[in-house]
Design a protein around this motif. Structure first.
Motif, PDB file in Angstrom:
ATOM      1  N   HIS A 154       0.862  -1.182   0.000  1.00  0.00           N
ATOM      2  CA  HIS A 154       0.000   0.000   0.000  1.00  0.00           C
ATOM      3  C   HIS A 154       0.899   1.232   0.000  1.00  0.00           C
ATOM      4  CE1 HIS A 154      -3.132   2.865   0.988  1.00  0.00           C
ATOM      5  NE2 HIS A 154      -4.043   1.904   0.916  1.00  0.00           N
ATOM      6  N   GLY A 155       0.920   1.959  -1.129  1.00  0.00           N
ATOM      7  CA  GLY A 155       1.838   3.070  -1.298  1.00  0.00           C
ATOM      8  C   GLY A 155       1.652   4.189  -0.297  1.00  0.00           C
ATOM      9  N   VAL A 156       0.406   4.564  -0.028  1.00  0.00           N
ATOM     10  CA  VAL A 156       0.144   5.650   0.918  1.00  0.00           C
ATOM     11  C   VAL A 156       0.594   5.258   2.316  1.00  0.00           C
ATOM     12  CG1 VAL A 156      -1.669   6.981   2.065  1.00  0.00           C
ATOM     13  CG2 VAL A 156      -1.747   6.651  -0.404  1.00  0.00           C
ATOM     14  N   GLU A 157       0.308   4.026   2.713  1.00  0.00           N
ATOM     15  CA  GLU A 157       0.697   3.563   4.036  1.00  0.00           C
ATOM     16  C   GLU A 157       2.212   3.555   4.189  1.00  0.00           C
ATOM     17  OE1 GLU A 157      -0.525   0.020   7.123  1.00  0.00           O
ATOM     18  OE2 GLU A 157      -0.565  -0.419   4.972  1.00  0.00           O
ATOM     19  N   THR A 158       2.909   3.042   3.182  1.00  0.00           N
ATOM     20  CA  THR A 158       4.367   2.959   3.242  1.00  0.00           C
ATOM     21  C   THR A 158       5.006   4.343   3.260  1.00  0.00           C
ATOM     22  OG1 THR A 158       4.295   0.850   2.047  1.00  0.00           O
ATOM     23  CG2 THR A 158       6.410   1.992   2.119  1.00  0.00           C
ATOM     24  N   SER A 159       4.526   5.234   2.388  1.00  0.00           N
ATOM     25  CA  SER A 159       5.079   6.582   2.347  1.00  0.00           C
ATOM     26  C   SER A 159       4.737   7.366   3.608  1.00  0.00           C
ATOM     27  CB  SER A 159       4.564   7.327   1.106  1.00  0.00           C
ATOM     28  OG  SER A 159       5.186   6.855  -0.066  1.00  0.00           O
ATOM     29  N   SER A 160       3.550   7.165   4.150  1.00  0.00           N
ATOM     30  CA  SER A 160       3.177   7.845   5.399  1.00  0.00           C
ATOM     31  C   SER A 160       4.067   7.387   6.544  1.00  0.00           C
ATOM     32  CB  SER A 160       1.707   7.566   5.730  1.00  0.00           C
ATOM     33  OG  SER A 160       0.845   8.116   4.755  1.00  0.00           O
ATOM     34  N   ASP A 225     -10.632   7.668   0.723  1.00  0.00           N
ATOM     35  CA  ASP A 225     -10.952   7.764   2.152  1.00  0.00           C
ATOM     36  C   ASP A 225     -10.117   6.773   2.956  1.00  0.00           C
ATOM     37  OD1 ASP A 225     -12.854   9.799   1.960  1.00  0.00           O
ATOM     38  OD2 ASP A 225     -14.473   8.398   1.504  1.00  0.00           O
ATOM     39  N   GLU A 226      -9.934   5.582   2.408  1.00  0.00           N
ATOM     40  CA  GLU A 226      -9.104   4.572   3.079  1.00  0.00           C
ATOM     41  C   GLU A 226      -7.669   5.065   3.206  1.00  0.00           C
ATOM     42  OE1 GLU A 226      -7.479  -0.017   2.396  1.00  0.00           O
ATOM     43  OE2 GLU A 226      -8.629   1.003   0.837  1.00  0.00           O
ATOM     44  N   SER A 227      -7.170   5.730   2.176  1.00  0.00           N
ATOM     45  CA  SER A 227      -5.794   6.223   2.202  1.00  0.00           C
ATOM     46  C   SER A 227      -5.604   7.290   3.263  1.00  0.00           C
ATOM     47  CB  SER A 227      -5.407   6.775   0.823  1.00  0.00           C
ATOM     48  OG  SER A 227      -5.298   5.730  -0.129  1.00  0.00           O
ATOM     49  N   VAL A 228      -6.603   8.156   3.437  1.00  0.00           N
ATOM     50  CA  VAL A 228      -6.506   9.184   4.469  1.00  0.00           C
ATOM     51  C   VAL A 228      -6.422   8.535   5.848  1.00  0.00           C
ATOM     52  CG1 VAL A 228      -7.630  11.170   5.532  1.00  0.00           C
ATOM     53  CG2 VAL A 228      -7.724  10.873   3.057  1.00  0.00           C
ATOM     54  N   VAL A 229      -7.188   7.475   6.055  1.00  0.00           N
ATOM     55  CA  VAL A 229      -7.129   6.746   7.319  1.00  0.00           C
ATOM     56  C   VAL A 229      -5.744   6.138   7.509  1.00  0.00           C
ATOM     57  CG1 VAL A 229      -8.081   4.828   8.649  1.00  0.00           C
ATOM     58  CG2 VAL A 229      -9.607   6.295   7.328  1.00  0.00           C
ATOM     59  N   LYS A 230      -5.150   5.633   6.437  1.00  0.00           N
ATOM     60  CA  LYS A 230      -3.802   5.063   6.521  1.00  0.00           C
ATOM     61  C   LYS A 230      -2.792   6.119   6.963  1.00  0.00           C
ATOM     62  CE  LYS A 230      -4.662   0.844   5.038  1.00  0.00           C
ATOM     63  NZ  LYS A 230      -4.513  -0.327   5.936  1.00  0.00           N
ATOM     64  N   VAL A 231      -2.965   7.343   6.467  1.00  0.00           N
ATOM     65  CA  VAL A 231      -2.075   8.429   6.893  1.00  0.00           C
ATOM     66  C   VAL A 231      -2.184   8.622   8.406  1.00  0.00           C
ATOM     67  CG1 VAL A 231      -1.594  10.898   6.715  1.00  0.00           C
ATOM     68  CG2 VAL A 231      -2.204   9.611   4.660  1.00  0.00           C
ATOM     69  N   ALA A 232      -3.416   8.708   8.890  1.00  0.00           N
ATOM     70  CA  ALA A 232      -3.635   8.908  10.325  1.00  0.00           C
ATOM     71  C   ALA A 232      -3.058   7.753  11.137  1.00  0.00           C
ATOM     72  CB  ALA A 232      -5.127   9.059  10.606  1.00  0.00           C
ATOM     73  N   GLU A 233      -3.250   6.535  10.671  1.00  0.00           N
ATOM     74  CA  GLU A 233      -2.758   5.362  11.395  1.00  0.00           C
ATOM     75  C   GLU A 233      -1.244   5.396  11.542  1.00  0.00           C
ATOM     76  OE1 GLU A 233      -5.886   1.750  10.455  1.00  0.00           O
ATOM     77  OE2 GLU A 233      -4.335   2.204   8.981  1.00  0.00           O
ATOM     78  N   GLN A 234      -0.538   5.738  10.467  1.00  0.00           N
ATOM     79  CA  GLN A 234       0.930   5.704  10.508  1.00  0.00           C
ATOM     80  C   GLN A 234       1.492   6.793  11.410  1.00  0.00           C
ATOM     81  OE1 GLN A 234       2.849   3.219   9.404  1.00  0.00           O
ATOM     82  NE2 GLN A 234       0.863   2.291   8.950  1.00  0.00           N
ATOM     83  N   PHE A 235       0.900   7.978  11.376  1.00  0.00           N
ATOM     84  CA  PHE A 235       1.387   9.038  12.264  1.00  0.00           C
ATOM     85  C   PHE A 235       0.996   8.747  13.711  1.00  0.00           C
ATOM     86  CE2 PHE A 235       2.233  11.214   8.366  1.00  0.00           C
ATOM     87  CZ  PHE A 235       3.253  12.115   8.674  1.00  0.00           C
ATOM     88  N   ASP A 236      -0.098   8.032  13.908  1.00  0.00           N
ATOM     89  CA  ASP A 236      -0.506   7.642  15.259  1.00  0.00           C
ATOM     90  C   ASP A 236       0.490   6.664  15.868  1.00  0.00           C
ATOM     91  OD1 ASP A 236      -2.262   7.291  17.529  1.00  0.00           O
ATOM     92  OD2 ASP A 236      -2.893   5.395  16.631  1.00  0.00           O
ATOM     93  N   ARG A 237       1.137   5.858  15.039  1.00  0.00           N
ATOM     94  CA  ARG A 237       2.108   4.888  15.539  1.00  0.00           C
ATOM     95  C   ARG A 237       3.359   5.568  16.098  1.00  0.00           C
ATOM     96  NH1 ARG A 237       1.527  -0.466  13.685  1.00  0.00           N
ATOM     97  NH2 ARG A 237      -0.255  -0.759  12.281  1.00  0.00           N
ATOM     98  N   THR A 238       3.593   6.810  15.637  1.00  0.00           N
ATOM     99  CA  THR A 238       4.840   7.488  15.997  1.00  0.00           C
ATOM    100  C   THR A 238       4.654   8.556  17.063  1.00  0.00           C
ATOM    101  OG1 THR A 238       5.507   7.150  13.689  1.00  0.00           O
ATOM    102  CG2 THR A 238       6.876   8.610  15.007  1.00  0.00           C
TER     103      THR A 238
END
Length: 313
Positions: A154-160, A225-238
């Motif tokens: 998933h490109g957005v998840e990996t880049s985020s 919309d799924e990609s936006v959630v992926k952005v939030a998830e990855q920044f939430d991990r950090t």
């Protein structure tokens, strides 16, 4: 014998009778009908005037509420985020509200380490493969970490994940990212048209505000919309994260987070960040995240727990 003249006379008599009937009928009904129509028009005009007055009154009340929230911010925010390092990350759907959120953060004393504007291209499904490649090449030959990046395609998840690793504090015990490496990663994504930065990012942040908007409505809306959630998830991990949105319906990130029993435990949401009230609450929600390590769902939309967080004295 019936001839042509007979037909002419008959037709003439018929039309003459119709004309006389219209004249007589109009004369008989003109008074009552005209009066009734006039009354209806006057009533509609009066209703329209009352509705216009109601709209003006409601708009005035809304403006006063915005003014009240702005004045209250001057009372409740100063000092609440002094010394806290905050990154502001926004999407095109919520970009017009970013300045208001930044103003509240600065009023609270936050050190805004930078503002990063994600572009539509970043969440476009067609960019998936390019984002996957960029997540690897952007980190080389620099020391930005790549070993912990998601490997699910998933490109957005990996880049985020990569962006969060260079924009937020690294976990304890992990090597720090240099300013040069941070700039290199941001430049790579900026040159490719995936993001832009209002100002120079001054260093890593400990928390992030993600500003979004309404759900997408085009043919790729579900994936976006799924990609936006992926952005939030990855920044939430950090780091700590608050999502400031516009509404909580459909598939926008606010709605998804609130409907997820796991994400809602760590990601705070504010569904009216398009208003001064919501921008004030966004800053307060971040205070709660940083001081109490607690997430909350605030605003006026579906599944909001309260209008604003209850902070300790």
């Amino acid at each position: 014998m019936i001839n042509f003249r007979y037909h002419v006379v008959s037709l003439t008599a018929v039309f003459l009778a119709l004309a006389i009937g219209l004249v007589v009928g109009t004369a008989a009904l003109n008074g009552p009908v005209a009066d009734s129509l006039k009354e209806n028009v006057n009533a509609l005009r009066k209703d329209n005037q009352q509705m216009r007055q109601s709209v003006n009154s409601l708009q005035k009340e809304l403006d006063m509420e915005e003014d009240f929230a702005a004045e209250m911010a001057q009372v409740v925010l100063p000092g609440k985020l002094t010394g806290r390092r905050v990154l502001v990350l926004d999407l095109p759907s919520g970009r017009e509200h970013t300045d208001g959120v930044v103003k509240m953060l600065e009023l609270a004393g936050a050190n805004v380490t930078g503002r990063v504007d994600l572009q539509d291209k970043f969440i476009n499904p067609d960019s998936n493969n390019n984002l996957l490649e960029l997540a690897v090449t952007a980190a080389r030959p620099n020391s930005a970490p790549t070993s912990g990046l998601p490997g699910n395609g998933h490109g957005v998840e990996t880049s985020s994940a990569l962006l969060s690793s260079v924009l937020l504090d690294r976990p304890q015990g992990s090597p720090a990212v240099s300013d040069a490496d941070r700039r290199a990663v941001l430049t790579a994504y900026s040159n490719a048209g995936y993001l832009s930065t209002e100002d120079k990012v001054t260093g890593p942040a400990e928390a992030v505000i993600l500003i979004s908007g309404q759900p997408y409505v085009d043919k790729d809306s579900a994936k976006k919309d799924e990609s936006v959630v992926k952005v939030a998830e990855q920044f939430d991990r950090t780091g700590a994260i608050v999502v400031g949105g516009n509404g909580s319906a459909g598939g926008n990130v606010v709605a998804v987070v609130r409907g997820d029993p796991v994400l809602s435990q760590t990601i705070s949401t504010v569904d009216n960040a398009n208003t001064v009230q919501g921008q004030l609450v966004t800053a307060l929600a971040l205070v709660q995240q940083l001081t109490e390590k607690k997430a909350g769902q605030y605003g006026v939309g579906d599944n909001a727990a309260a209008l604003l967080p209850k902070l300790p004295q």
